[in-house]
Design a protein around this motif. Structure first.
Motif, PDB file in Angstrom:
ATOM      1  N   SER A 232      29.535  76.591  17.955  1.00 42.44           N
ATOM      2  CA  SER A 232      29.902  76.403  16.549  1.00 42.44           C
ATOM      3  C   SER A 232      28.773  76.869  15.635  1.00 42.44           C
ATOM      4  O   SER A 232      29.000  77.568  14.633  1.00 42.44           O
ATOM      5  CB  SER A 232      30.213  74.935  16.274  1.00 42.44           C
ATOM      6  OG  SER A 232      31.300  74.480  17.043  1.00 42.44           O
ATOM      7  N   TRP A 233      27.544  76.470  15.965  1.00 41.27           N
ATOM      8  CA  TRP A 233      26.373  76.892  15.185  1.00 41.27           C
ATOM      9  C   TRP A 233      26.192  78.402  15.220  1.00 41.27           C
ATOM     10  O   TRP A 233      25.887  79.035  14.195  1.00 41.27           O
ATOM     11  CB  TRP A 233      25.136  76.184  15.728  1.00 41.27           C
ATOM     12  CG  TRP A 233      23.840  76.776  15.267  1.00 41.27           C
ATOM     13  CD1 TRP A 233      23.276  76.672  14.035  1.00 41.27           C
ATOM     14  CD2 TRP A 233      22.956  77.601  16.045  1.00 41.27           C
ATOM     15  NE1 TRP A 233      22.091  77.376  13.985  1.00 41.27           N
ATOM     16  CE2 TRP A 233      21.868  77.957  15.208  1.00 41.27           C
ATOM     17  CE3 TRP A 233      22.984  78.065  17.363  1.00 41.27           C
ATOM     18  CZ2 TRP A 233      20.825  78.756  15.658  1.00 41.27           C
ATOM     19  CZ3 TRP A 233      21.936  78.849  17.811  1.00 41.27           C
ATOM     20  CH2 TRP A 233      20.877  79.188  16.964  1.00 41.27           C
ATOM     21  N   LEU A 234      26.394  78.988  16.395  1.00 43.49           N
ATOM     22  CA  LEU A 234      26.258  80.432  16.538  1.00 43.49           C
ATOM     23  C   LEU A 234      27.219  81.179  15.619  1.00 43.49           C
ATOM     24  O   LEU A 234      26.842  82.128  14.933  1.00 43.49           O
ATOM     25  CB  LEU A 234      26.544  80.846  17.992  1.00 43.49           C
ATOM     26  CG  LEU A 234      25.360  80.969  18.940  1.00 43.49           C
ATOM     27  CD1 LEU A 234      25.868  81.278  20.340  1.00 43.49           C
ATOM     28  CD2 LEU A 234      24.431  82.070  18.460  1.00 43.49           C
ATOM     29  N   LEU A 235      28.480  80.763  15.630  1.00 47.44           N
ATOM     30  CA  LEU A 235      29.479  81.427  14.803  1.00 47.44           C
ATOM     31  C   LEU A 235      29.119  81.333  13.327  1.00 47.44           C
ATOM     32  O   LEU A 235      29.283  82.299  12.567  1.00 47.44           O
ATOM     33  CB  LEU A 235      30.858  80.816  15.053  1.00 47.44           C
ATOM     34  CG  LEU A 235      31.447  81.073  16.445  1.00 47.44           C
ATOM     35  CD1 LEU A 235      32.682  80.208  16.662  1.00 47.44           C
ATOM     36  CD2 LEU A 235      31.794  82.548  16.625  1.00 47.44           C
ATOM     37  N   ALA A 236      28.602  80.182  12.924  1.00 46.49           N
ATOM     38  CA  ALA A 236      28.245  79.975  11.523  1.00 46.49           C
ATOM     39  C   ALA A 236      27.019  80.774  11.105  1.00 46.49           C
ATOM     40  O   ALA A 236      26.819  81.022   9.906  1.00 46.49           O
ATOM     41  CB  ALA A 236      28.007  78.491  11.261  1.00 46.49           C
ATOM     42  N   SER A 237      26.189  81.180  12.067  1.00 45.59           N
ATOM     43  CA  SER A 237      24.934  81.870  11.734  1.00 45.59           C
ATOM     44  C   SER A 237      24.908  83.321  12.201  1.00 45.59           C
ATOM     45  O   SER A 237      23.845  83.929  12.283  1.00 45.59           O
ATOM     46  CB  SER A 237      23.745  81.096  12.316  1.00 45.59           C
ATOM     47  OG  SER A 237      23.896  80.901  13.709  1.00 45.59           O
ATOM     48  N   THR A 238      26.080  83.877  12.476  1.00 46.32           N
ATOM     49  CA  THR A 238      26.171  85.281  12.871  1.00 46.32           C
ATOM     50  C   THR A 238      26.382  86.168  11.651  1.00 46.32           C
ATOM     51  O   THR A 238      27.096  85.806  10.711  1.00 46.32           O
ATOM     52  CB  THR A 238      27.320  85.487  13.873  1.00 46.32           C
ATOM     53  OG1 THR A 238      27.013  84.758  15.067  1.00 46.32           O
ATOM     54  CG2 THR A 238      27.508  86.947  14.236  1.00 46.32           C
ATOM     55  N   LYS A 239      25.754  87.323  11.662  1.00 42.59           N
ATOM     56  CA  LYS A 239      25.820  88.259  10.546  1.00 42.59           C
ATOM     57  C   LYS A 239      27.236  88.805  10.353  1.00 42.59           C
ATOM     58  O   LYS A 239      28.049  88.785  11.276  1.00 42.59           O
ATOM     59  CB  LYS A 239      24.872  89.437  10.798  1.00 42.59           C
ATOM     60  CG  LYS A 239      23.396  89.118  10.753  1.00 42.59           C
ATOM     61  CD  LYS A 239      22.596  90.396  10.992  1.00 42.59           C
ATOM     62  CE  LYS A 239      21.104  90.157  10.842  1.00 42.59           C
ATOM     63  NZ  LYS A 239      20.343  91.427  11.023  1.00 42.59           N
ATOM     64  N   LEU A 264      35.455  85.460   6.303  1.00 45.59           N
ATOM     65  CA  LEU A 264      34.494  85.768   5.244  1.00 45.59           C
ATOM     66  C   LEU A 264      33.354  86.673   5.716  1.00 45.59           C
ATOM     67  O   LEU A 264      32.699  87.304   4.883  1.00 45.59           O
ATOM     68  CB  LEU A 264      33.921  84.476   4.652  1.00 45.59           C
ATOM     69  CG  LEU A 264      34.934  83.566   3.947  1.00 45.59           C
ATOM     70  CD1 LEU A 264      34.248  82.349   3.353  1.00 45.59           C
ATOM     71  CD2 LEU A 264      35.681  84.332   2.857  1.00 45.59           C
ATOM     72  N   ARG A 265      33.114  86.686   7.023  1.00 39.09           N
ATOM     73  CA  ARG A 265      32.063  87.565   7.562  1.00 39.09           C
ATOM     74  C   ARG A 265      32.574  88.549   8.599  1.00 39.09           C
ATOM     75  O   ARG A 265      31.828  89.407   9.059  1.00 39.09           O
ATOM     76  CB  ARG A 265      30.927  86.725   8.178  1.00 39.09           C
ATOM     77  CG  ARG A 265      30.059  86.020   7.139  1.00 39.09           C
ATOM     78  CD  ARG A 265      28.901  85.291   7.788  1.00 39.09           C
ATOM     79  NE  ARG A 265      28.050  84.647   6.797  1.00 39.09           N
ATOM     80  CZ  ARG A 265      27.120  83.748   7.078  1.00 39.09           C
ATOM     81  NH1 ARG A 265      26.907  83.372   8.345  1.00 39.09           N
ATOM     82  NH2 ARG A 265      26.399  83.211   6.112  1.00 39.09           N
TER      83      ARG A 265
END
Length: 340
Positions: A232-239, A264-265
Motif C-alpha cells: 500500500s505504501w509503495l503504491l502511494a509513493s510511486t512516481k 491520478l499518477r
C-alpha cells in the motif's frame, strides 16, 4: 533399483498433519510423465520449507516428494525435444505440491514442464537461480515492457534478503538501475550493498500506519515480496507512470489502498505468476537469465548443501535465519553422466 527421496506424508499427530523424511522409492511410484530425469540439484524455497515442516498447507496431495525446483540429466524421454544425457531444468507448476518433486534421485516430469538448461549456466547455477530467479526475471521483463528504464529513477526491492529479493537486486543493478533494498534484517545491509543496492532501508523504520492515499513520489518501480501495508505504501509513493510488480505475500495477503495512485499518477500494479507461467514466457525469461539478467554474484547469493542437510535448512529458513538461496546437491554431475 530403489532411489532416495525426501517425501512428505500424512501424520495427523504431527504439526500441520504432515511428517517428512527420507525414504527409498522405486520408479513405479513416480507420477506420470514423459521425461525421466536423474536429478543433480534442487533448491530450497520458502514454500518448500513451509510444506516440509507443516507450517502451511502447501502440499495438495499426500504423499508427495518435496522440492519445486530440479535440474539434472535425461535418462529417457518420450518427448521428442529431449534425448538421454541432455541437461534439463524444471520449476514450479505442480512440482513438489501435487506431483513428486525435486528432492529425489529420480524425477518423472511431463515434457511441457521441462526446459533445456540454458547455455552458459551449469545445473548448480540454474538451481541457484531456480523459481526465485525466474520470478525476479519475469518481474523485470514485465516492468520493462511497461516502460521502466534506468533513467526513470530508483527501483525499490522489498524482502531484499530473500531469494527473489537478492537476485532481483543483482539483476537490476547489472542492468544499470539505481536499486534500493528494503529489509527487516539490518545485519544483511553490507551484503545487500555488495549485490548492487545503492541504499538499504529497514522495514521497521517505515511509518506504515500513517500512509496517505498519495505520498511523496519516489519510486520509478518496485518489486514487492511482502504485500499488505508495505505494498500500500509503495503504491502511494510511486512516481507517475511508475510500475510495481507484486511477486509475494510474505507479510500479508490483504491490500488496503485507493484508486488514487492508478488514476491520478497512472501507476501500474503488475501481478507476477511464476507457477503457471506459459512455456514461451519461461523460455524468454531463462534466456535473459543466461544473458543480460545473469546474476553477477551467485557465489555470494547461494550456498550449497548436501541432500542429508535438508531438514536443518528447512528449520533455519522458517525461523528467518537464512538469506539468499540454498542449492541442494542430490548427486554429482559426473555421477549422472556415468549412469545415463
Amino acid at each position: 533399483m530403489g532411489f532416495k527421496a525426501f517425501r512428505i506424508d500424512r501424520d495427523d499427530k504431527a504439526q500441520g498433519g504432515v511428517r517428512a523424511g527420507f525414504v527409498t522409492m522405486d520408479e513405479g511410484e513416480l507420477d506420470a510423465g514423459d521425461v525421466l530425469i536423474r536429478v543433480v540439484c534442487s533448491s530450497v524455497n520458502y514454500k518448500d520449507a513451509l510444506a516440509a515442516t507443516g507450517r502451511e498447507r502447501i502440499v495438495r496431495r499426500l504423499p508427495c516428494v518435496g522440492g519445486v525446483d530440479l535440474a539434472g540429466t535425461v535418462v529417457r524421454s518420450a518427448a521428442p525435444r529431449f534425448q538421454p544425457g541432455d541437461a534439463v531444468i524444471a520449476t514450479s507448476y505442480e512440482i513438489g505440491v501435487a506431483h513428486h518433486g525435486g528432492y529425489a534421485e529420480l524425477a518423472l516430469m511431463p515434457g511441457g514442464w521441462v526446459l533445456p538448461c540454458p547455455a552458459g549456466l551449469d545445473l548448480s547455477e540454474a538451481m541457484a537461480v531456480g523459481t526465485a530467479g525466474l520470478t525476479a526475471a519475469l518481474a523485470i521483463t514485465r516492468m520493462e515492457d511497461a516502460g521502466l528504464k534506468p533513467e526513470r529513477g530508483p527501483v525499490l526491492v522489498t524482502g531484499a534478503s530473500g531469494g527473489v529479493g537478492s537476485l532481483a537486486i543483482d539483476m537490476l543493478a547489472g542492468r544499470g538501475y539505481e536499486v534500493v533494498a528494503l529489509t527487516g534484517k539490518a545485519e544483511t545491509s553490507d551484503w545487500l550493498r555488495s549485490l548492487g543496492a545503492t541504499r538499504v532501508m529497514l522495514r521497521d523504520e517505515l511509518a506504515l500506519d500513517t500512509v496517505r492515499p498519495l505520498d511523496k513520489a519516489v519510486w520509478a518501480g518496485a518489486i514487492d515480496n511482502l504485500g499488505g501495508a508495505v505494498l500500500s505504501w509503495l503504491l502511494a509513493s510511486t512516481k507517475p507512470t511508475g510500475v510495481v510488480a507484486s511477486v509475494g505475500l510474505a507479510a500479508d495477503t490483504v491490500l488496503n489502498t485507493t484508486v488514487m495512485p492508478f488514476v491520478l499518477r497512472g501507476v501500474s500494479l503488475l501481478g507476477i505468476d511464476s507457477v503457471y507461467a506459459g512455456f514461451g514466457v519461461r523460455e524468454k525469461a531463462w534466456a535473459r537469465i543466461a544473458a543480460d539478467l545473469r546474476p553477477r554474484h551467485l557465489a555470494s547469493i547461494a550456498r550449497e548443501v548436501n541432500f542429508e542437510a535438508l531438514p536443518e535448512v528447512f528449520e533455519s529458513l522458517v525461523a528467518g535465519g537464512s538469506r539468499g538461496r540454498t542449492v541442494v546437491r542430490i548427486a554429482s554431475e559426473r555421477q549422472n553422466k556415468d549412469e545415463t
